[in-house]
Design a protein around this motif. Sequence first.
Motif, PDB file in Angstrom:
ATOM      1  N   PRO A  68      -1.835   0.474  -7.706  1.00 23.29           N
ATOM      2  CA  PRO A  68      -1.346  -0.564  -7.561  1.00 23.29           C
ATOM      3  C   PRO A  68      -0.310  -1.128  -8.962  1.00 23.29           C
ATOM      4  CG  PRO A  68      -4.052  -0.669  -8.093  1.00 23.29           C
ATOM      5  CD  PRO A  68      -3.055   0.883  -7.952  1.00 23.29           C
ATOM      6  N   ASP A  69      -0.385  -0.703 -10.147  1.00 24.98           N
ATOM      7  CA  ASP A  69       0.624  -1.381 -11.044  1.00 24.98           C
ATOM      8  C   ASP A  69       1.852  -0.800 -10.740  1.00 24.98           C
ATOM      9  OD1 ASP A  69      -1.802  -2.155 -12.478  1.00 24.98           O
ATOM     10  OD2 ASP A  69      -1.858  -0.329 -14.036  1.00 24.98           O
ATOM     11  N   SER A  70       2.296   0.150  -9.953  1.00 28.60           N
ATOM     12  CA  SER A  70       3.401   0.351  -9.527  1.00 28.60           C
ATOM     13  C   SER A  70       3.944  -0.038  -8.272  1.00 28.60           C
ATOM     14  CB  SER A  70       4.010   1.723 -10.151  1.00 28.60           C
ATOM     15  OG  SER A  70       3.330   2.544  -9.506  1.00 28.60           O
ATOM     16  N   ASN A  71       2.931  -0.420  -7.481  1.00 32.50           N
ATOM     17  CA  ASN A  71       3.060  -0.713  -6.036  1.00 32.50           C
ATOM     18  C   ASN A  71       3.333   0.488  -5.438  1.00 32.50           C
ATOM     19  OD1 ASN A  71       2.591  -2.509  -3.966  1.00 32.50           O
ATOM     20  ND2 ASN A  71       4.808  -2.700  -3.955  1.00 32.50           N
ATOM     21  N   GLN A  72       2.716   1.865  -5.531  1.00 30.00           N
ATOM     22  CA  GLN A  72       3.037   2.837  -5.220  1.00 30.00           C
ATOM     23  C   GLN A  72       1.797   3.780  -4.670  1.00 30.00           C
ATOM     24  OE1 GLN A  72       5.518   4.898  -8.014  1.00 30.00           O
ATOM     25  NE2 GLN A  72       7.355   4.662  -6.815  1.00 30.00           N
ATOM     26  N   ILE A  73       2.005   4.854  -3.891  1.00 27.85           N
ATOM     27  CA  ILE A  73       1.042   5.708  -3.384  1.00 27.85           C
ATOM     28  C   ILE A  73       1.186   6.997  -4.261  1.00 27.85           C
ATOM     29  CG2 ILE A  73      -0.067   6.754  -1.797  1.00 27.85           C
ATOM     30  CD1 ILE A  73       0.228   4.516   0.150  1.00 27.85           C
ATOM     31  N   ARG A  74       0.148   7.642  -4.677  1.00 27.48           N
ATOM     32  CA  ARG A  74       0.208   8.951  -5.101  1.00 27.48           C
ATOM     33  C   ARG A  74      -0.357  10.163  -4.177  1.00 27.48           C
ATOM     34  NH1 ARG A  74      -2.964  12.346  -9.796  1.00 27.48           N
ATOM     35  NH2 ARG A  74      -1.667  14.001  -9.939  1.00 27.48           N
ATOM     36  N   ALA A  75       0.437  11.319  -3.945  1.00 29.10           N
ATOM     37  CA  ALA A  75      -0.138  12.101  -3.056  1.00 29.10           C
ATOM     38  C   ALA A  75      -0.138  13.471  -3.604  1.00 29.10           C
ATOM     39  CB  ALA A  75       0.711  12.203  -1.582  1.00 29.10           C
ATOM     40  N   VAL A  76      -1.119  14.124  -3.502  1.00 30.23           N
ATOM     41  CA  VAL A  76      -1.163  15.410  -3.876  1.00 30.23           C
ATOM     42  C   VAL A  76      -1.380  16.508  -2.768  1.00 30.23           C
ATOM     43  CG1 VAL A  76      -2.456  17.002  -5.474  1.00 30.23           C
ATOM     44  CG2 VAL A  76      -2.218  14.711  -6.241  1.00 30.23           C
ATOM     45  N   PHE A  98       5.239   7.505  -4.250  1.00 28.40           N
ATOM     46  CA  PHE A  98       6.373   6.873  -3.592  1.00 28.40           C
ATOM     47  C   PHE A  98       5.961   5.448  -3.177  1.00 28.40           C
ATOM     48  CE2 PHE A  98       3.422   9.191  -0.684  1.00 28.40           C
ATOM     49  CZ  PHE A  98       2.826   8.072   0.238  1.00 28.40           C
ATOM     50  N   GLY A  99       7.028   4.651  -2.706  1.00 29.24           N
ATOM     51  CA  GLY A  99       6.857   3.391  -2.305  1.00 29.24           C
ATOM     52  C   GLY A  99       6.563   3.183  -0.700  1.00 29.24           C
ATOM     53  N   LEU A 100       6.425   2.021  -0.139  1.00 33.98           N
ATOM     54  CA  LEU A 100       6.266   2.027   1.352  1.00 33.98           C
ATOM     55  C   LEU A 100       7.305   1.031   1.845  1.00 33.98           C
ATOM     56  CD1 LEU A 100       2.437   1.778   1.610  1.00 33.98           C
ATOM     57  CD2 LEU A 100       3.745   3.842   2.175  1.00 33.98           C
ATOM     58  N   ARG A 101       7.875   1.127   2.953  1.00 38.64           N
ATOM     59  CA  ARG A 101       8.348   0.473   3.813  1.00 38.64           C
ATOM     60  C   ARG A 101       8.072   0.108   5.360  1.00 38.64           C
ATOM     61  NH1 ARG A 101      12.503   1.751   7.346  1.00 38.64           N
ATOM     62  NH2 ARG A 101      12.736   4.068   7.431  1.00 38.64           N
ATOM     63  N   TYR A 102       8.105  -1.074   5.967  1.00 32.81           N
ATOM     64  CA  TYR A 102       7.903  -1.022   7.336  1.00 32.81           C
ATOM     65  C   TYR A 102       9.039  -0.751   8.143  1.00 32.81           C
ATOM     66  CZ  TYR A 102       6.297  -3.268  11.761  1.00 32.81           C
ATOM     67  OH  TYR A 102       6.165  -3.589  13.118  1.00 32.81           O
ATOM     68  N   GLU A 103       9.023  -0.094   9.072  1.00 34.19           N
ATOM     69  CA  GLU A 103      10.035  -0.004  10.111  1.00 34.19           C
ATOM     70  C   GLU A 103       9.839  -0.668  11.356  1.00 34.19           C
ATOM     71  OE1 GLU A 103      13.344   0.590  12.072  1.00 34.19           O
ATOM     72  OE2 GLU A 103      13.315   1.400   9.965  1.00 34.19           O
ATOM     73  N   PRO A 104      10.430  -1.825  11.737  1.00 34.10           N
ATOM     74  CA  PRO A 104      10.281  -2.727  12.978  1.00 34.10           C
ATOM     75  C   PRO A 104      10.361  -1.818  14.172  1.00 34.10           C
ATOM     76  CG  PRO A 104      12.028  -3.463  11.597  1.00 34.10           C
ATOM     77  CD  PRO A 104      11.437  -2.531  10.761  1.00 34.10           C
ATOM     78  N   SER A 105      11.485  -1.028  14.157  1.00 35.65           N
ATOM     79  CA  SER A 105      11.854  -0.210  15.529  1.00 35.65           C
ATOM     80  C   SER A 105      10.958   0.475  16.145  1.00 35.65           C
ATOM     81  CB  SER A 105      13.297   0.455  15.389  1.00 35.65           C
ATOM     82  OG  SER A 105      12.848   1.562  14.180  1.00 35.65           O
ATOM     83  N   THR A 173      -3.031  -1.886  -3.221  1.00 29.50           N
ATOM     84  CA  THR A 173      -3.959  -2.468  -4.022  1.00 29.50           C
ATOM     85  C   THR A 173      -5.003  -1.331  -4.454  1.00 29.50           C
ATOM     86  OG1 THR A 173      -5.594  -3.171  -2.334  1.00 29.50           O
ATOM     87  CG2 THR A 173      -3.944  -4.675  -2.674  1.00 29.50           C
ATOM     88  N   ALA A 174      -5.990  -1.661  -5.256  1.00 32.94           N
ATOM     89  CA  ALA A 174      -6.948  -0.581  -5.488  1.00 32.94           C
ATOM     90  C   ALA A 174      -7.826  -0.007  -4.227  1.00 32.94           C
ATOM     91  CB  ALA A 174      -7.740  -0.970  -6.838  1.00 32.94           C
ATOM     92  N   GLN A 175      -7.729  -0.864  -3.461  1.00 23.05           N
ATOM     93  CA  GLN A 175      -8.790  -0.471  -2.247  1.00 23.05           C
ATOM     94  C   GLN A 175      -8.013  -0.104  -1.141  1.00 23.05           C
ATOM     95  OE1 GLN A 175      -8.940  -3.809  -3.574  1.00 23.05           O
ATOM     96  NE2 GLN A 175     -10.603  -2.797  -5.071  1.00 23.05           N
ATOM     97  N   GLY A 176      -6.613  -0.258  -1.138  1.00 22.02           N
ATOM     98  CA  GLY A 176      -5.822   0.397  -0.097  1.00 22.02           C
ATOM     99  C   GLY A 176      -4.281  -0.502   0.011  1.00 22.02           C
ATOM    100  N   LEU A 177      -4.030  -0.884   1.133  1.00 16.48           N
ATOM    101  CA  LEU A 177      -2.653  -1.797   1.406  1.00 16.48           C
ATOM    102  C   LEU A 177      -2.914  -2.896   1.873  1.00 16.48           C
ATOM    103  CD1 LEU A 177      -0.817   1.194   3.101  1.00 16.48           C
ATOM    104  CD2 LEU A 177      -0.822   0.690   0.662  1.00 16.48           C
ATOM    105  N   THR A 178      -2.177  -4.180   1.649  1.00 21.52           N
ATOM    106  CA  THR A 178      -2.189  -5.360   2.288  1.00 21.52           C
ATOM    107  C   THR A 178      -0.641  -5.526   2.910  1.00 21.52           C
ATOM    108  OG1 THR A 178      -2.012  -6.671   0.466  1.00 21.52           O
ATOM    109  CG2 THR A 178      -3.928  -6.408   1.096  1.00 21.52           C
ATOM    110  N   MET A 179      -0.448  -6.075   3.806  1.00 22.89           N
ATOM    111  CA  MET A 179       0.899  -6.296   4.431  1.00 22.89           C
ATOM    112  C   MET A 179       0.865  -7.777   4.723  1.00 22.89           C
ATOM    113  SD  MET A 179       3.387  -4.373   7.251  1.00 22.89           S
ATOM    114  CE  MET A 179       2.091  -3.278   7.566  1.00 22.89           C
ATOM    115  N   SER A 180       1.806  -8.454   4.291  1.00 22.73           N
ATOM    116  CA  SER A 180       2.089  -9.946   4.561  1.00 22.73           C
ATOM    117  C   SER A 180       2.496 -10.157   6.075  1.00 22.73           C
ATOM    118  CB  SER A 180       2.704 -10.954   3.745  1.00 22.73           C
ATOM    119  OG  SER A 180       4.099 -10.337   3.591  1.00 22.73           O
ATOM    120  N   LEU A 181       2.347 -11.106   6.451  1.00 24.27           N
ATOM    121  CA  LEU A 181       2.700 -11.470   7.923  1.00 24.27           C
ATOM    122  C   LEU A 181       3.502 -12.836   7.771  1.00 24.27           C
ATOM    123  CD1 LEU A 181      -0.375 -10.810  10.165  1.00 24.27           C
ATOM    124  CD2 LEU A 181       1.647  -9.624  10.013  1.00 24.27           C
TER     125      LEU A 181
END
Length: 186
Positions: A68-76, A98-105, A173-181
């Motif tokens: 959450p501090d860098s708004n990224q996810i770590r994957a091993v 990595f970071g995340l993005r939403y692809e509307p298409s 977040t520490a618990q997962g993701l939130t996405m604003s609407l």
Amino acid sequence: MQRRRFLLSAACAVPLLTTACSGRSLPRQLSMSTQQLQATVARKFPKPYPVAGLLQLQLQAPVLSMLPDSNQIRAVLPVLLSGPVLKQTFQGQLDVSFGLRYEPSDRTLRAQRVLVNSLQIADAPPALADMLTTYGPRLGEQVLDNLVLHQFEDKDLALADTIGLQPGVITVTAQGLTMSLDKKTS
């Protein structure tokens, strides 16, 4: 015909009115726990990637952790490296963030700005280890950039579509993701 259309409109509006009239506000964000995202991502693996026609890099399901501090996810990701030029299959791991993005298409969550923290292959011969040190980070970035992590179904976003909202800012977040609407812009 008009009566049927009115009844259908009224039936569709009831949940919105009930929510608004009960004092509850309409949902303004979507949430996904780390466990939900982990389960969704795991279904997309294993993934094979040929390397220069001589090697095969196979990525296994990653273990995700939220940063959450860098708004990224770590994957091993456990990896297997094989191919006709190798006498055996080597095991190792790829550590990325990595970071995340939403692809509307296609209504997907995708990896972006992939950073390879390390690529380690156990017992690799020196020449192979040197090659992986040189080309591994670029390969990892290419393989994982734009990777689909989750695809929303139409029903997941139906209410948001109905009231003129679309996915916006993604927060780790520490618990997962939130996405604003947010309100649709066009």
